[in-house]
Design a protein around this motif. Structure first.
Motif, PDB file in Angstrom:
ATOM      1  N   LYS A 169       0.813  -1.218   0.000  1.00 27.69           N
ATOM      2  CA  LYS A 169       0.000   0.000   0.000  1.00 27.69           C
ATOM      3  C   LYS A 169       0.848   1.270   0.000  1.00 27.69           C
ATOM      4  O   LYS A 169       0.406   2.310  -0.499  1.00 27.69           O
ATOM      5  CB  LYS A 169      -0.946  -0.012   1.203  1.00 27.69           C
ATOM      6  N   VAL A 170       2.057   1.203   0.558  1.00 25.19           N
ATOM      7  CA  VAL A 170       2.889   2.415   0.595  1.00 25.19           C
ATOM      8  C   VAL A 170       3.835   2.504  -0.600  1.00 25.19           C
ATOM      9  O   VAL A 170       4.384   3.575  -0.877  1.00 25.19           O
ATOM     10  CB  VAL A 170       3.705   2.518   1.905  1.00 25.19           C
ATOM     11  N   ALA A 171       4.021   1.406  -1.324  1.00 29.54           N
ATOM     12  CA  ALA A 171       4.910   1.415  -2.491  1.00 29.54           C
ATOM     13  C   ALA A 171       4.157   1.873  -3.729  1.00 29.54           C
ATOM     14  O   ALA A 171       2.996   1.515  -3.939  1.00 29.54           O
ATOM     15  CB  ALA A 171       5.486   0.023  -2.722  1.00 29.54           C
ATOM     16  N   GLU A 172       4.843   2.645  -4.566  1.00 30.00           N
ATOM     17  CA  GLU A 172       4.213   3.131  -5.794  1.00 30.00           C
ATOM     18  C   GLU A 172       4.012   2.007  -6.805  1.00 30.00           C
ATOM     19  O   GLU A 172       2.998   1.950  -7.499  1.00 30.00           O
ATOM     20  CB  GLU A 172       5.086   4.235  -6.415  1.00 30.00           C
ATOM     21  N   TYR A 173       4.988   1.109  -6.878  1.00 26.34           N
ATOM     22  CA  TYR A 173       4.916  -0.017  -7.820  1.00 26.34           C
ATOM     23  C   TYR A 173       5.113  -1.340  -7.069  1.00 26.34           C
ATOM     24  O   TYR A 173       6.201  -1.897  -7.030  1.00 26.34           O
ATOM     25  CB  TYR A 173       5.970   0.144  -8.924  1.00 26.34           C
ATOM     26  N   PRO A 174       4.045  -1.851  -6.458  1.00 28.37           N
ATOM     27  CA  PRO A 174       4.160  -3.096  -5.693  1.00 28.37           C
ATOM     28  C   PRO A 174       4.178  -4.333  -6.584  1.00 28.37           C
ATOM     29  O   PRO A 174       3.506  -4.384  -7.623  1.00 28.37           O
ATOM     30  CB  PRO A 174       2.897  -3.086  -4.826  1.00 28.37           C
ATOM     31  N   VAL A 175       4.963  -5.299  -6.189  1.00 22.41           N
ATOM     32  CA  VAL A 175       4.980  -6.611  -6.832  1.00 22.41           C
ATOM     33  C   VAL A 175       4.579  -7.636  -5.775  1.00 22.41           C
ATOM     34  O   VAL A 175       5.272  -7.811  -4.776  1.00 22.41           O
ATOM     35  CB  VAL A 175       6.380  -6.959  -7.397  1.00 22.41           C
ATOM     36  N   GLU A 176       3.448  -8.282  -5.998  1.00 16.30           N
ATOM     37  CA  GLU A 176       2.932  -9.267  -5.049  1.00 16.30           C
ATOM     38  C   GLU A 176       2.972 -10.650  -5.694  1.00 16.30           C
ATOM     39  O   GLU A 176       2.294 -10.889  -6.683  1.00 16.30           O
ATOM     40  CB  GLU A 176       1.496  -8.916  -4.651  1.00 16.30           C
ATOM     41  N   VAL A 177       3.794 -11.529  -5.137  1.00 22.54           N
ATOM     42  CA  VAL A 177       3.916 -12.898  -5.643  1.00 22.54           C
ATOM     43  C   VAL A 177       3.407 -13.830  -4.545  1.00 22.54           C
ATOM     44  O   VAL A 177       4.125 -14.146  -3.596  1.00 22.54           O
ATOM     45  CB  VAL A 177       5.371 -13.239  -6.015  1.00 22.54           C
ATOM     46  N   VAL A 178       2.168 -14.255  -4.671  1.00 25.48           N
ATOM     47  CA  VAL A 178       1.522 -15.043  -3.621  1.00 25.48           C
ATOM     48  C   VAL A 178       1.763 -16.525  -3.902  1.00 25.48           C
ATOM     49  O   VAL A 178       1.116 -17.120  -4.768  1.00 25.48           O
ATOM     50  CB  VAL A 178       0.017 -14.737  -3.543  1.00 25.48           C
ATOM     51  N   VAL A 179       2.697 -17.102  -3.172  1.00 23.31           N
ATOM     52  CA  VAL A 179       3.107 -18.485  -3.430  1.00 23.31           C
ATOM     53  C   VAL A 179       2.363 -19.502  -2.572  1.00 23.31           C
ATOM     54  O   VAL A 179       2.539 -20.708  -2.738  1.00 23.31           O
ATOM     55  CB  VAL A 179       4.630 -18.658  -3.217  1.00 23.31           C
ATOM     56  N   GLY A 180       1.531 -19.032  -1.642  1.00 22.68           N
ATOM     57  CA  GLY A 180       0.762 -19.943  -0.809  1.00 22.68           C
ATOM     58  C   GLY A 180       1.534 -20.423   0.408  1.00 22.68           C
ATOM     59  O   GLY A 180       2.651 -19.972   0.667  1.00 22.68           O
ATOM     60  N   PRO A 181       0.961 -21.344   1.165  1.00 20.14           N
ATOM     61  CA  PRO A 181       1.589 -21.824   2.399  1.00 20.14           C
ATOM     62  C   PRO A 181       2.955 -22.450   2.139  1.00 20.14           C
ATOM     63  O   PRO A 181       3.174 -23.099   1.117  1.00 20.14           O
ATOM     64  CB  PRO A 181       0.602 -22.880   2.909  1.00 20.14           C
ATOM     65  N   GLU A 182       3.849 -22.269   3.105  1.00 19.18           N
ATOM     66  CA  GLU A 182       5.176 -22.871   3.005  1.00 19.18           C
ATOM     67  C   GLU A 182       5.129 -24.339   3.430  1.00 19.18           C
ATOM     68  O   GLU A 182       4.247 -24.756   4.184  1.00 19.18           O
ATOM     69  CB  GLU A 182       6.167 -22.110   3.889  1.00 19.18           C
ATOM     70  N   PHE A 183       6.087 -25.126   2.960  1.00 18.54           N
ATOM     71  CA  PHE A 183       6.157 -26.549   3.322  1.00 18.54           C
ATOM     72  C   PHE A 183       6.273 -26.696   4.837  1.00 18.54           C
ATOM     73  O   PHE A 183       5.591 -27.513   5.457  1.00 18.54           O
ATOM     74  CB  PHE A 183       7.353 -27.199   2.618  1.00 18.54           C
ATOM     75  N   VAL A 184       7.161 -25.909   5.445  1.00 21.76           N
ATOM     76  CA  VAL A 184       7.201 -25.778   6.902  1.00 21.76           C
ATOM     77  C   VAL A 184       6.474 -24.481   7.219  1.00 21.76           C
ATOM     78  O   VAL A 184       6.909 -23.408   6.775  1.00 21.76           O
ATOM     79  CB  VAL A 184       8.650 -25.733   7.433  1.00 21.76           C
ATOM     80  N   THR A 185       5.376 -24.558   7.911  1.00 22.88           N
ATOM     81  CA  THR A 185       4.510 -23.398   8.118  1.00 22.88           C
ATOM     82  C   THR A 185       5.292 -22.158   8.563  1.00 22.88           C
ATOM     83  O   THR A 185       6.010 -22.193   9.561  1.00 22.88           O
ATOM     84  CB  THR A 185       3.425 -23.732   9.163  1.00 22.88           C
TER      85      THR A 185
END
Length: 268
Positions: A169-185
């Motif tokens: 929200k504060v970055a002008e050009y955000p990059v969001e890479v939603v990879v999901g849950p990690e193998f080890v939480t």
């Protein structure tokens, strides 16, 4: 619940065989490039703006904490030997300073004001770009630095692995890479860290290509810091000129880079 903190798709890890552990990790890892591909339009926009700034003399700063900070430092530290640029062209900063590269510095990431002080210590200026790296997107050190940089008119971006985070929200050009849950939480050094590394590869490599540091597909500005790179540079010159190996190597060592050696050869 943050996606990066959500429960793993796997349980009872301690009861798995080594073959099962690495097979399941590999399955999860294969989802990362797919997640990155969905963020390509956002990555492209950020790179375009960075190139514009750096072509005018701006620099690129990465700020992060923990794994994210170390990944930024890794990417920045590889630019000089790979592309022959100065060490202050791409700079990685980590919460807690250089000590935190090897050892965790307690609570360093919780100070939202320290990152701007660290940036000022490195002579931050108007044409520079600040990219905040935080898998969670909630790290105060990173949010504070990006927020202040944007308020002062600098170009800002971020790399995060949660959607709609405070950092984005504060970055002008955000990059969001939603990879999901990690193998080890919650272990974001795994898929999230891999995703961040892939995006950083794209940013620095594309920027350096657009700034003229690559010719064809060759690193013509690389530093000749070891025998392997001297041999690589010699082969590049041989391929481009038809010179014998001894002549190509002599020319390379005389001019110090493949680019300068080839530029001189073209003028002969």
């Amino acid at each position: 619940m943050k996606t990066t903190e959500s429960s793993s798709h796997y349980d009872n890890l301690e009861n798995m065989s080594i073959a099962e552990l690495i097979s399941n990790m590999n399955k999860e890892d294969q989802t990362v490039p797919v997640a990155v591909s969905k963020a390509l339009p956002a990555i492209e926009k950020l790179i375009e703006k960075i190139v514009d700034r750096m072509a005018q003399g701006g620099r690129l700063f990465y700020i992060g904490a923990g794994t994210s900070g170390r990944l930024g430092i890794l990417d920045a530290s590889e630019c000089p030997p790979t592309y022959g640029v100065s060490h202050d062209m791409v700079i990685g900063l980590i919460a807690g300073g250089d000590t935190a590269i090897r050892k965790a510095v307690e609570r360093a990431e919780d100070d939202p004001d320290q990152s701007w002080q660290d940036l000022k210590a490195n002579g931050i200026q108007e044409l520079d770009t600040v990219i905040g790296i935080a898998a969670s997107g909630t790290t105060p050190y990173v949010i504070g630095g990006v927020k202040t940089a944007r308020e002062k008119g600098l170009l800002t971006g971020c790399i995060t692995c949660n959607e709609g985070s405070p950092l984005a929200k504060v970055a002008e050009y955000p990059v969001e890479v939603v990879v999901g849950p990690e193998f080890v939480t919650g272990s974001t050094r795994m898929k999230s860290g891999t995703a961040q590394k892939l995006v950083l590869n794209m940013i620095s490599t594309s920027v350096m290509i657009k700034l003229g540091k690559v010719k064809g597909n060759k690193m013509v500005n690389m530093q000749l810091s070891n025998q392997k790179l001297v041999e690589r540079g010699t082969r590049m010159i041989m391929e481009a000129t038809g010179l014998a190996e001894e002549q190509a190597k002599e020319r390379l060592l005389k001019f110090g880079s493949v680019k300068d050696a080839l530029d001189d050869w073209k003028q002969e």
